[in-house]
Structures are given as structure tokens and as C-alpha cells.
Design a protein around this motif. Structure first.
Motif, PDB file in Angstrom:
ATOM      1  N   PRO A 192       0.835  -1.197   0.000  1.00 25.39           N
ATOM      2  CA  PRO A 192       0.000   0.000   0.000  1.00 25.39           C
ATOM      3  C   PRO A 192       0.878   1.258   0.000  1.00 25.39           C
ATOM      4  N   THR A 193       0.654   2.112  -0.975  1.00 25.04           N
ATOM      5  CA  THR A 193       1.566   3.243  -1.229  1.00 25.04           C
ATOM      6  C   THR A 193       0.749   4.531  -1.314  1.00 25.04           C
ATOM      7  N   ASP A 194       1.338   5.610  -0.825  1.00 22.37           N
ATOM      8  CA  ASP A 194       0.627   6.885  -0.690  1.00 22.37           C
ATOM      9  C   ASP A 194       0.504   7.616  -2.034  1.00 22.37           C
ATOM     10  N   THR A 195      -0.484   7.204  -2.823  1.00 21.41           N
ATOM     11  CA  THR A 195      -0.707   7.813  -4.142  1.00 21.41           C
ATOM     12  C   THR A 195      -2.213   8.077  -4.289  1.00 21.41           C
ATOM     13  N   ASP A 196      -2.616   8.460  -5.496  1.00 21.91           N
ATOM     14  CA  ASP A 196      -4.049   8.689  -5.732  1.00 21.91           C
ATOM     15  C   ASP A 196      -4.818   7.380  -5.964  1.00 21.91           C
ATOM     16  N   PHE A 197      -4.097   6.259  -5.964  1.00 22.76           N
ATOM     17  CA  PHE A 197      -4.739   4.972  -6.263  1.00 22.76           C
ATOM     18  C   PHE A 197      -6.013   4.755  -5.442  1.00 22.76           C
ATOM     19  N   PHE A 198      -5.911   4.976  -4.121  1.00 21.97           N
ATOM     20  CA  PHE A 198      -7.029   4.673  -3.212  1.00 21.97           C
ATOM     21  C   PHE A 198      -8.249   5.545  -3.524  1.00 21.97           C
ATOM     22  N   HIS A 199      -7.984   6.782  -3.918  1.00 21.17           N
ATOM     23  CA  HIS A 199      -9.101   7.695  -4.217  1.00 21.17           C
ATOM     24  C   HIS A 199      -9.775   7.280  -5.518  1.00 21.17           C
ATOM     25  N   LYS A 200      -8.966   6.944  -6.522  1.00 23.17           N
ATOM     26  CA  LYS A 200      -9.572   6.483  -7.786  1.00 23.17           C
ATOM     27  C   LYS A 200     -10.400   5.223  -7.553  1.00 23.17           C
ATOM     28  N   ALA A 201      -9.907   4.389  -6.620  1.00 18.81           N
ATOM     29  CA  ALA A 201     -10.580   3.106  -6.358  1.00 18.81           C
ATOM     30  C   ALA A 201     -11.729   3.246  -5.355  1.00 18.81           C
ATOM     31  N   HIS A 202     -11.989   4.488  -4.889  1.00 16.09           N
ATOM     32  CA  HIS A 202     -13.031   4.729  -3.877  1.00 16.09           C
ATOM     33  C   HIS A 202     -12.786   3.887  -2.629  1.00 16.09           C
ATOM     34  N   GLN A 203     -11.510   3.785  -2.296  1.00 15.85           N
ATOM     35  CA  GLN A 203     -11.060   2.922  -1.198  1.00 15.85           C
ATOM     36  C   GLN A 203     -10.553   3.766  -0.027  1.00 15.85           C
ATOM     37  N   GLN A 204     -10.852   5.072  -0.063  1.00 10.64           N
ATOM     38  CA  GLN A 204     -10.205   5.984   0.884  1.00 10.64           C
ATOM     39  C   GLN A 204     -10.802   5.936   2.293  1.00 10.64           C
ATOM     40  N   ASN A 205     -11.944   5.257   2.451  1.00 16.59           N
ATOM     41  CA  ASN A 205     -12.544   5.178   3.793  1.00 16.59           C
ATOM     42  C   ASN A 205     -12.329   3.824   4.449  1.00 16.59           C
ATOM     43  N   THR A 206     -11.312   3.126   4.023  1.00 19.70           N
ATOM     44  CA  THR A 206     -11.080   1.777   4.549  1.00 19.70           C
ATOM     45  C   THR A 206     -10.015   1.789   5.649  1.00 19.70           C
ATOM     46  N   VAL A 207      -9.979   0.675   6.391  1.00 22.07           N
ATOM     47  CA  VAL A 207      -8.976   0.504   7.450  1.00 22.07           C
ATOM     48  C   VAL A 207      -7.576   0.674   6.864  1.00 22.07           C
ATOM     49  N   GLY A 208      -7.331   0.037   5.720  1.00 19.63           N
ATOM     50  CA  GLY A 208      -5.995   0.062   5.114  1.00 19.63           C
ATOM     51  C   GLY A 208      -5.541   1.467   4.778  1.00 19.63           C
ATOM     52  N   TYR A 209      -6.449   2.296   4.310  1.00 21.19           N
ATOM     53  CA  TYR A 209      -6.051   3.659   3.927  1.00 21.19           C
ATOM     54  C   TYR A 209      -6.022   4.607   5.124  1.00 21.19           C
ATOM     55  N   LYS A 210      -7.059   4.542   5.959  1.00 24.47           N
ATOM     56  CA  LYS A 210      -7.165   5.532   7.046  1.00 24.47           C
ATOM     57  C   LYS A 210      -6.232   5.242   8.212  1.00 24.47           C
ATOM     58  N   GLU A 211      -6.018   3.950   8.484  1.00 19.61           N
ATOM     59  CA  GLU A 211      -5.365   3.611   9.758  1.00 19.61           C
ATOM     60  C   GLU A 211      -3.949   3.068   9.635  1.00 19.61           C
ATOM     61  N   LYS A 212      -3.555   2.641   8.455  1.00 20.13           N
ATOM     62  CA  LYS A 212      -2.259   1.951   8.338  1.00 20.13           C
ATOM     63  C   LYS A 212      -1.205   2.829   7.667  1.00 20.13           C
ATOM     64  N   LYS A 213       0.040   2.432   7.905  1.00 22.31           N
ATOM     65  CA  LYS A 213       1.158   3.147   7.285  1.00 22.31           C
ATOM     66  C   LYS A 213       1.157   2.866   5.774  1.00 22.31           C
ATOM     67  N   LEU A 214       1.426   3.894   4.999  1.00 19.80           N
ATOM     68  CA  LEU A 214       1.560   3.699   3.548  1.00 19.80           C
ATOM     69  C   LEU A 214       3.003   3.949   3.151  1.00 19.80           C
ATOM     70  N   ASP A 215       3.450   3.239   2.115  1.00 21.14           N
ATOM     71  CA  ASP A 215       4.818   3.426   1.631  1.00 21.14           C
ATOM     72  C   ASP A 215       4.921   4.693   0.787  1.00 21.14           C
ATOM     73  N   ASP A 216       6.142   5.167   0.665  1.00 21.66           N
ATOM     74  CA  ASP A 216       6.432   6.338  -0.169  1.00 21.66           C
ATOM     75  C   ASP A 216       6.599   5.861  -1.618  1.00 21.66           C
ATOM     76  N   PRO A 217       5.879   6.468  -2.561  1.00 21.43           N
ATOM     77  CA  PRO A 217       6.006   6.018  -3.961  1.00 21.43           C
ATOM     78  C   PRO A 217       7.443   6.117  -4.489  1.00 21.43           C
ATOM     79  N   ALA A 218       8.219   7.049  -3.938  1.00 14.52           N
ATOM     80  CA  ALA A 218       9.623   7.164  -4.384  1.00 14.52           C
ATOM     81  C   ALA A 218      10.398   5.899  -4.017  1.00 14.52           C
ATOM     82  N   ASP A 219      10.092   5.300  -2.860  1.00 15.03           N
ATOM     83  CA  ASP A 219      10.785   4.074  -2.449  1.00 15.03           C
ATOM     84  C   ASP A 219      10.372   2.898  -3.341  1.00 15.03           C
ATOM     85  N   ALA A 220       9.080   2.802  -3.624  1.00 16.70           N
ATOM     86  CA  ALA A 220       8.605   1.709  -4.491  1.00 16.70           C
ATOM     87  C   ALA A 220       9.246   1.834  -5.876  1.00 16.70           C
ATOM     88  N   ALA A 221       9.290   3.071  -6.390  1.00 13.64           N
ATOM     89  CA  ALA A 221       9.882   3.293  -7.723  1.00 13.64           C
ATOM     90  C   ALA A 221      11.366   2.916  -7.719  1.00 13.64           C
TER      91      ALA A 221
END
Ligand SMILES: NC(=O)c1ccc[n+]([C@@H]2O[C@H](COP(=O)([O-])OP(=O)(O)OC[C@H]3O[C@@H](n4cnc5c(N)ncnc54)[C@H](OP(=O)(O)O)[C@@H]3O)[C@@H](O)[C@H]2O)c1
Length: 307
Positions: A192-221
Motif C-alpha cells: 500500500p503506497t501513498d498515491t491517488d490509487f485509493f481515491h480512484k478506487a473509492h477505497q479511501q474510507n477503509t482501514v488500510g487507507y485511514k489507519e495503516k502506514k503507507l509506503d512512499d512512492p519514491a521508495d517503491a519506484a
């Protein structure tokens, strides 16, 4: 900033999804290494902004190409566009991808067909077209954006995870087909990475997005870029993704699905609301400005409901 790697001066990389998130960070890494870039996304204005930004920062050619890869045949048009430039694409990066959150019986079929078109059909089409040219030259590299979701069945994100399982399997098979050639296929599995993915997927109100740590997209890249350059067939980025993939292998599909579901359940806690990655934030603002006028991923108004 001057290029460190002049040996890449005449090399071209084509990157889909280069205006936001992981694709944007990949574009920066290629440009810093002296690659000329062909950047693909839908929003022309964002493409131009990223083009100008990278041109100012690095001495490379940047060619933006607006294309909606939800549209059947668009991948072929991207290939024809690249051919019309008269350059060889040395590296193909299939980054553009989307998901859709929700119980499968409630999500829109057309939205999921579009996602399959983008995450699978466009990806295999671009791969086939550019790979044939690479084989003729016996040189090339392809980076496919998979996901930790490809290793785990994901309730409430079922179609997305299944598309990424396809990407994972397809990429491993292709890496084997290319093993005696000077061509490598690499699949990147971010967590799970801090990008617009979750918003496009309408996933922004989930446990994974609201409560958990997200990775930096620069690190994934960076993890994907380095694995690509080393010619590795697969890289799992970050400790969260590595743990999730390990647990899935250990638990088997039924238990892994139950585990994954916990992160995809709605959360009523106060938690993360905003993207912190600036280019992805701009992507969100651009989408809000046109309110879903392009593509099928505009705002979905209704509340996220428990299922
Ligand atoms: N973020 C995560 O947690 C995560 C985790 C694992 C894997 N991934 C994968 O990483 C890849 C990149 O995602 P991201 O998180 O960086 O997402 P993002 O911030 O939403 O960026 C997506 C990029 O793809 C482009 N795009 C979206 N739909 C497109 C379409 N129909 N045609 C052409 N371009 C399109 C977007 O630009 P336009 O909107 O202008 O088209 C944007 O440049 C995806 O394949 C995703 O599945 C993400």
C-alpha cells in the motif's frame, strides 16, 4: 541538474501512468539517468506540467502523449505514436493501473471491464508490440507494475487483485521465455503506497487507507528501477508487502483472503484523509477539477457502507 549517466543519452523509456504516484517517481529516476522519455497518461494538462518539470530538471527529451488506456485499441495507438517518433523504445514501463473498491455484487461491471482493459489488455498489448521490436534488436527491458494484491485474493477489491495476479503470472512466464535473450522482464510488487490509487478506487474510507502506514512512492519506484536495471524478474517493495506476500504463501487462499479483508473493511475512525505525495495530490486536484469528465473513475458520491 546535469545527467550522471551519459551512456543512456540515446536511450528511450516509455512510461504509462507517469503523471502521478509510482509512475511519476519512475519517470524521475529514468530522466536522472539520462533516458529520453515518452510519457503516457490521460490528463493533457498534468502531462504537460510533468514534461516541463522534468525538462527543467534534467537534460533529456520528454515527449508527452495523452491517451486513455481504458479504450480498446489505445495501446496500439501508443505503439504507433512511438514508432512515428522514429526512435527505439529501450525500456517499456507498464505502470498505469486502477482498482475499484466494494463488494463485487455492488460494483459496476463496466468499471471492472475498464480496469481489466487497462491492467491486463493494454499491458499485454504494449508488451507484445514493444517486445517484438526488442527481440529483433536482442535488447530491451520491461517493467510491469504488479502488486502485493497479485499474491493474495482480496475481498472488496476482488477484480483488481485478480488483474494483478495475472500480471504476476504473465511476467514470470515471459521472463522465462526471454531468459536466453538480452531482454529482461521485471515485475514490481509494491505494498500500500501513498498515491491517488485509493481515491480512484473509492477505497479511501477503509482501514488500510485511514489507519495503516503507507509506503512512499519514491521508495517503491527506486526498488523497481534498481531491480529492472539488474535484470531481476521480481521485486517485492517494502516490509509491509514482503510480510503480506509471505503470510499469503503461508496461509493459503482462504485464510489469506480473510486476512486481506480486514484491511479493506470500512473504517469509521478519524485517520488519513489526504495524499501527502505532492504529484499524486495534483493528480487528485486535476480529477476533482473535471469531476470525472474523463475516464470512468470520477467521484462516486455515495457513502462507503459496511457489507
Ligand atoms: N498505490 C498503491 O498502493 C499501489 C500498490 C501496488 C501496486 N500499485 C500499482 O502501481 C501502479 C501505479 O499506481 P499509483 O499508485 O501510482 O496510482 P496513481 O497515483 O493513481 O497514478 C496512476 C497513473 O496512471 C494514469 N492512468 C490512470 N488511468 C489511466 C488510463 N485509463 N489510461 C492511461 N493512464 C491512466 C494516471 O494518469 P491520468 O489519471 O491522467 O490518466 C496516473 O499517471 C498501478 O498499476 C497500481 O495498480 C499501486
Amino acid at each position: 541538474m546535469e545527467n550522471q549517466h551519459l551512456e543512456n543519452r540515446n536511450r528511450y523509456a516509455l512510461i504509462t501512468g507517469a503523471t502521478s504516484g509510482i509512475g511519476y517517481e519512475l519517470a524521475k529516476l529514468f530522466a536522472a539517468d539520462g533516458y529520453h522519455l515518452i510519457l503516457v497518461a490521460r490528463n493533457e494538462e498534468r502531462l504537460q506540467e510533468v514534461t516541463d518539470e522534468l525538462k527543467n530538471a534534467y537534460s533529456v527529451e520528454i515527449t508527452p502523449h495523452a491517451k486513455d488506456l481504458f479504450v480498446p485499441g489505445a495501446a496500439e495507438e501508443v505503439y504507433e505514436f512511438a514508432k512515428s517518433l522514429g526512435v527505439s523504445v529501450d525500456v517499456l514501463v507498464n505502470d498505469a493501473g486502477q482498482g475499484e473498491w466494494g463488494p463485487f455484487i455492488t460494483t459496476e461491471l463496466q468499471r471492472e471491464i475498464d480496469i481489466i482493459q487497462l491492467n491486463i489488455i493494454a499491458l499485454i498489448s504494449l508488451t507484445k508490440l514493444f517486445l517484438r521490436d526488442m527481440v529483433n534488436r536482442n535488447e530491451g527491458k520491461i517493467l510491469q507494475l504488479g502488486s502485493e494484491a497479485g499474491a493474495t485474493p482480496m475481498p472488496l477489491l476482488s477484480v483488481y487483485a485478480a488483474t494483478k495476479a495475472f500480471v504476476l503470472s504473465f511476467s514470470a512466464a515471459l521472463a522465462n521465455e526471454m531468459k536466453d535473450k538480452n531482454i529482461t522482464i521485471t515485475v514490481l510488487l509494491p505494498g500500500p503506497t501513498d498515491t491517488d490509487f485509493f481515491h480512484k478506487a473509492h477505497q479511501q474510507n477503509t482501514v488500510g487507507y485511514k489507519e495503516k502506514k503507507l509506503d512512499d512512492p519514491a521508495d517503491a519506484a527506486k526498488d523497481g528501477y534498481e531491480a529492472l536495471m539488474r535484470g531481476e524478474s521480481k521485486v517485492i517493495s517494502g516490509s509491509t508487502a514482503r510480510t503480506h506476500v509471505f503470510m499469503s504463501d503461508l496461509l493459503g487462499d482462504t485464510l489469506a483472503a480473510a486476512n486481506a479483508r480486514k484491511l479493506n473493511e470500512p473504517s469509521d475512525k478519524a485517520g488519513r484523509e489526504e495524499i501527502t505525495h505532492e504529484p499524486s495530490k495534483k493528480e487528485r486536484e486535476a480529477i476533482q477539477a473535471v469531476e470525472g469528465d474523463y475516464g470512468k473513475d470520477g467521484q462516486r458520491e455515495e457513502e462507503v457502507k459496511p457489507f
